[in-house]
Design a protein around this motif. Structure first.
Motif, PDB file in Angstrom:
ATOM      1  N   PHE A  19       4.937  -2.586  -5.084  1.00 48.53           N
ATOM      2  CA  PHE A  19       4.533  -1.575  -4.113  1.00 48.53           C
ATOM      3  C   PHE A  19       3.146  -1.889  -3.551  1.00 48.53           C
ATOM      4  O   PHE A  19       2.902  -1.786  -2.350  1.00 48.53           O
ATOM      5  CB  PHE A  19       4.537  -0.189  -4.778  1.00 48.53           C
ATOM      6  N   TYR A  20       2.219  -2.307  -4.416  1.00 54.26           N
ATOM      7  CA  TYR A  20       0.863  -2.620  -3.976  1.00 54.26           C
ATOM      8  C   TYR A  20       0.867  -3.800  -3.016  1.00 54.26           C
ATOM      9  O   TYR A  20       0.155  -3.795  -2.004  1.00 54.26           O
ATOM     10  CB  TYR A  20      -0.034  -2.918  -5.173  1.00 54.26           C
ATOM     11  N   VAL A  22       3.183  -4.725  -1.008  1.00 51.77           N
ATOM     12  CA  VAL A  22       3.798  -4.385   0.276  1.00 51.77           C
ATOM     13  C   VAL A  22       2.928  -3.426   1.069  1.00 51.77           C
ATOM     14  O   VAL A  22       2.664  -3.631   2.247  1.00 51.77           O
ATOM     15  CB  VAL A  22       5.197  -3.774   0.051  1.00 51.77           C
ATOM     16  N   TYR A  23       2.443  -2.353   0.404  1.00 58.31           N
ATOM     17  CA  TYR A  23       1.774  -1.284   1.127  1.00 58.31           C
ATOM     18  C   TYR A  23       0.259  -1.271   0.981  1.00 58.31           C
ATOM     19  O   TYR A  23      -0.420  -0.484   1.619  1.00 58.31           O
ATOM     20  CB  TYR A  23       2.337   0.072   0.692  1.00 58.31           C
TER      21      TYR A  23
END
Length: 140
Positions: A19-20, A22-23
Motif C-alpha cells: 500500500f505504501y 502504491v499510494y
C-alpha cells in the motif's frame, strides 16, 4: 471509543507495505480499540503538508524496495542452489522420467515412468531418451 488503526505488514522482500509503495502513505482505518499507537496519536485530520512531504519520498522508497527485492531474490536463489545436487548421466545409462500430471491424476499414481535409456546427451543437461521397445521420445 472509535480510533484509527494502521493496517498492513511490511513485506520481507521489499521492506515496506505494498500500500505504501502504491499510494505513498500507510493505510489508516477506523477500528474500535482501547490503546492508540504513537503514530495514531500524532495523526492529524488536516495533515496535507506532511502527506506532500511523504509523497516526495515515495520514489526513493520504491527504488529502495526494488533494490531490497533484488537482494532478497538473490538470497533465495543462493539458498535453493545450495541444496540442489547436480546429476549427470551418460549415453546408455538407464534413468526414470518424472511424470507430469495431466487431467485427473490421483496422488496414488506413480510419479515416475521408465526405465528409459539415455540415447543422446545435450550440452544443457538435457537428454534424448529411448523406451524399452527402442522408440525414441520426441522431446528431450
Amino acid at each position: 471509543m472509535s480510533s484509527r488503526v494502521c493496517c498492513g505488514t511490511p513485506k520481507e522482500g521489499i521492506g515496506a507495505t505494498p500500500f505504501y509503495l502504491v499510494y505513498g502513505g500507510e493505510a489508516v482505518i477506523l477500528a474500535k480499540v482501547e490503546v492508540e499507537s504513537d503514530r495514531l496519536q500524532h495523526y492529524y485530520e488536516d495533515n496535507a503538508e506532511m502527506m506532500l512531504l511523504e509523497l516526495d519520498l515515495v520514489d526513493e522508497s520504491r527504488a529502495k524496495a526494488a533494490v531490497r527485492l533484488m537482494a532478497y531474490r538473490q538470497r533465495m536463489k543462493q539458498n535453493y542452489n545450495r541444496r540442489v545436487i547436480p546429476r549427470s548421466f551418460q549415453v546408455s545409462d538407464l534413468v526414470w522420467k518424472k511424470v507430469k500430471p495431466v487431467g485427473d491424476v490421483t496422488k496414488l499414481e506413480a510419479p515416475w515412468d521408465g526405465p528409459f535409456k539415455v540415447v543422446e546427451k545435450l550440452q544443457s543437461y538435457a537428454y534424448y531418451l529411448e523406451d524399452e521397445d527402442g522408440r525414441r521420445l520426441e522431446r528431450p
